[in-house]
Design an enzyme around this catalytic site. Structure first.
Site, PDB file in Angstrom:
ATOM      1  N   LYS A 243       0.832  -1.223   0.000  1.00 55.24           N
ATOM      2  CA  LYS A 243       0.000   0.000   0.000  1.00 55.24           C
ATOM      3  C   LYS A 243       0.857   1.260   0.000  1.00 55.24           C
ATOM      4  O   LYS A 243       0.534   2.242  -0.656  1.00 55.24           O
ATOM      5  CB  LYS A 243      -0.954   0.020   1.183  1.00 55.24           C
ATOM      6  CG  LYS A 243      -0.229  -0.036   2.493  1.00 55.24           C
ATOM      7  CD  LYS A 243      -1.092  -0.282   3.672  1.00 55.24           C
ATOM      8  CE  LYS A 243      -0.210  -0.616   4.844  1.00 55.24           C
ATOM      9  NZ  LYS A 243      -0.158  -1.986   5.218  1.00 55.24           N
TER      10      LYS A 243
ATOM     11  N   GLY B 150      -7.017  -6.114   3.416  1.00 51.61           N
ATOM     12  CA  GLY B 150      -6.715  -7.552   3.495  1.00 51.61           C
ATOM     13  C   GLY B 150      -7.546  -8.414   2.578  1.00 51.61           C
ATOM     14  O   GLY B 150      -7.492  -8.282   1.352  1.00 51.61           O
TER      15      GLY B 150
ATOM     16  N   ILE C 293     -10.699  -8.503   2.001  1.00 52.60           N
ATOM     17  CA  ILE C 293     -11.969  -7.997   1.460  1.00 52.60           C
ATOM     18  C   ILE C 293     -11.823  -7.669  -0.024  1.00 52.60           C
ATOM     19  O   ILE C 293     -10.977  -6.857  -0.401  1.00 52.60           O
ATOM     20  CB  ILE C 293     -12.425  -6.719   2.205  1.00 52.60           C
ATOM     21  CG1 ILE C 293     -12.483  -6.954   3.709  1.00 52.60           C
ATOM     22  CG2 ILE C 293     -13.773  -6.250   1.687  1.00 52.60           C
ATOM     23  CD1 ILE C 293     -12.788  -5.701   4.520  1.00 52.60           C
TER      24      ILE C 293
ATOM     25  N   GLU D 149       1.266  -3.058  16.837  1.00 50.32           N
ATOM     26  CA  GLU D 149       2.708  -3.323  16.810  1.00 50.32           C
ATOM     27  C   GLU D 149       3.381  -2.583  17.957  1.00 50.32           C
ATOM     28  O   GLU D 149       2.794  -1.665  18.545  1.00 50.32           O
ATOM     29  CB  GLU D 149       3.277  -2.861  15.478  1.00 50.32           C
ATOM     30  CG  GLU D 149       2.718  -3.687  14.338  1.00 50.32           C
ATOM     31  CD  GLU D 149       3.335  -3.343  13.015  1.00 50.32           C
ATOM     32  OE1 GLU D 149       4.509  -2.940  13.000  1.00 50.32           O
ATOM     33  OE2 GLU D 149       2.632  -3.480  12.017  1.00 50.32           O
TER      34      GLU D 149
ATOM     35  N   LYS E 140      -4.179   3.814   2.192  1.00 57.75           N
ATOM     36  CA  LYS E 140      -5.300   3.072   1.600  1.00 57.75           C
ATOM     37  C   LYS E 140      -6.318   4.039   0.994  1.00 57.75           C
ATOM     38  O   LYS E 140      -6.890   3.777  -0.068  1.00 57.75           O
ATOM     39  CB  LYS E 140      -5.937   2.190   2.672  1.00 57.75           C
ATOM     40  CG  LYS E 140      -4.983   1.058   3.127  1.00 57.75           C
ATOM     41  CD  LYS E 140      -5.453   0.403   4.409  1.00 57.75           C
ATOM     42  CE  LYS E 140      -4.505  -0.708   4.844  1.00 57.75           C
ATOM     43  NZ  LYS E 140      -4.757  -1.198   6.204  1.00 57.75           N
TER      44      LYS E 140
END
Ligand code: HSE
Length: 433
Positions: free
Chosen positions: A107, A136, A138, A192, A207
């Site tokens: 991305k 992901g 979808i 994370e 995105k």
């Protein structure tokens, strides 16, 4: 009829997603061959750490020389799952030059420099597919690029970051503050160690750039996307949202201007009514709501991250690209013919929810209302709660009608300067009505 010569696939990156792609390619080899019309063979895997044990991958396929792998000349498809701008960009353009199509999950690169990739793919007659780059598993890129190619999309609004949705959902359901909810997301492996890319909205902004470009057939780059993270959202904001029958989500919103002459793309937290389909997207799920002229309102929902869901999207692209190779055809290239300019955030028309701590004395409400009027902002509702603490203060909650963001933010700046406004407790845009 099944072709016997296999299509050769090079895998760049063998982490959480790459290892899952390799595993499914091996375990589902017969099904993939039947669907494609030819076997697919994993011909090489470029990694950074060659000594790591990689179950199910023949050691002779492993290399640390990704450049040599994409230059081999016998590779039909390169699957890039290393992420980041470089060396991914150079490896992908080199792959095109050497006759390979590319499936990417990158991305950051697509949002920053998709045009260079498309141009290189076009020059060399190769495909560029990247379903896994946004949300992901979808299916979203293909519906926008292909299924809705005959329609006119006016708006794309989505929850495209699972980590932040998990945190906001925790805050909503448990009343937790941001830090507490982040700690839980970290402990469960959703966030994370350095959560900046997610919580500051960088991931969602990349995105949004990709989605806006495809939806409006123009070029939108990461730098064109207005971005606010969600680290300032408080438990008090959620309490205000609940009073309005809303919840708070980190939204990526891509819109065509009412006059059709420009587009905008933005990422920020916003209140949305509980009746909106995006309000029911819980935990780390993603969902994207698309408004198109003929199709009406569509919603795409599912897991937006993780090795297995992301590998599903990569493999779907791999099958499509392999089919195109066999048919000596190409999938869609870049569609940026509208060349619509991207407007700034100040021109976006939206609504604000503003919560003020004010002096509780005659004339204050009139003073506050005057500031809104001076900025051309029309008030929709006002709620006042007097404080019982004897401090002579009240909470004033104002929800505006729709107005340009510049007028709304100008109003807030002017309110801050009033002596009678002791503080601005919360400002939140309201979307989805
Ligand atoms: N970190 C992202 C998320 C997944 O939390 O949704 C990769 O884009």
């Amino acid at each position: 009829m099944m072709r016997t010569r296999p299509l050769k696939v090079a895998l760049l990156g063998c982490g959480v997603v790459g290892s899952e792609v390799a595993r499914i390619m091996t375990t589902h080899a017969d099904d993939l061959a039947a669907r494609i019309g030819a076997p697919v063979e994993l011909a090489g895997v470029a990694v950074r750490r060659p000594d790591k044990v990689r179950e199910g991958i023949a050691p002779e396929l492993i290399t640390t020389d990704a450049t040599a792998l994409v230059k081999r000349g016998d590779i039909d498809v390169v699957v890039e799952v290393i992420g980041g701008v470089e060396p991914a960009r150079t490896l992908i353009t080199t792959a095109f030059e050497h006759g390979a199509s590319v499936v990417s999950a990158n991305k950051a690169l697509l949002a920053q420099d998709g045009a260079t990739l498309y141009a290189a793919a076009g020059r060399h007659g190769q495909d560029l597919y990247y379903e896994a780059a946004v949300a992901g598993a979808i299916p979203l890129i293909r519906p926008l690029r292909e299924s809705l190619a005959g329609d006119k999309i006016n708006r794309v609004m989505g929850i495209v970051n699972g980590t932040t949705n998990f945190i906001l959902d925790k805050m909503d359901t448990s009343g937790a503050g941001y830090s507490e909810a982040l700690d839980e997301a970290t402990a469960l492996g959703y966030a994370e160690a350095d959560p900046t890319a997610d919580v500051e909205g960088f991931d969602a902004a990349a995105k949004a750039a990709i989605l806006a470009g495809i939806a409006f057939h123009t070029r939108v780059r990461l730098d064109d996307v207005y971005r606010e993270g969600m680290t300032e959202v408080t438990a008090a904001d959620f309490a205000s949202a609940k009073e309005m029958g809303c919840t708070i989500k980190l939204l990526a919103i891509c819109e065509r201007a009412a006059d059709g002459g420009s587009v905008t793309a933005r990422v920020h937290p916003a209140m949305i009514p509980l009746s909106h389909p995006l309000a029911s997207v819980r935990e780390a799920y993603n969902a994207v709501f698309v408004e198109a002229e003929a199709a009406g309102r569509l919603m795409f929902y599912g897991p937006g991250a993780g090795g297995s869901p992301t590998a599903s999207a990569v493999l779907g692209d791999l099958v499509a690209v392999c089919r195109n190779k066999l048919n000596e055809a190409n999938g869609p290239g870049e569609s940026a013919y509208t060349q619509l300019p991207v407007s700034s955030m100040g021109e976006v028309v939206t609504r604000y929810h503003i919560s003020l701590d004010v002096a509780d004395k005659p004339g204050v409400l009139a003073q506050v209302a005057t500031v809104f009027a001076e900025h051309g902002v029309s008030i929709d509702t006002v709620r006042q709660h007097g404080r019982q603490d004897g401090g002579g203060e009240a909470s004033l909650v104002v929800v505006t009608h729709r107005a340009p963001d510049a007028a709304l933010s100008g109003t807030v700046e002017a309110l801050r300067k009033l002596d009678t406004v002791r503080g601005v407790a919360s400002i939140m845009r309201v979307e989805g009505e």
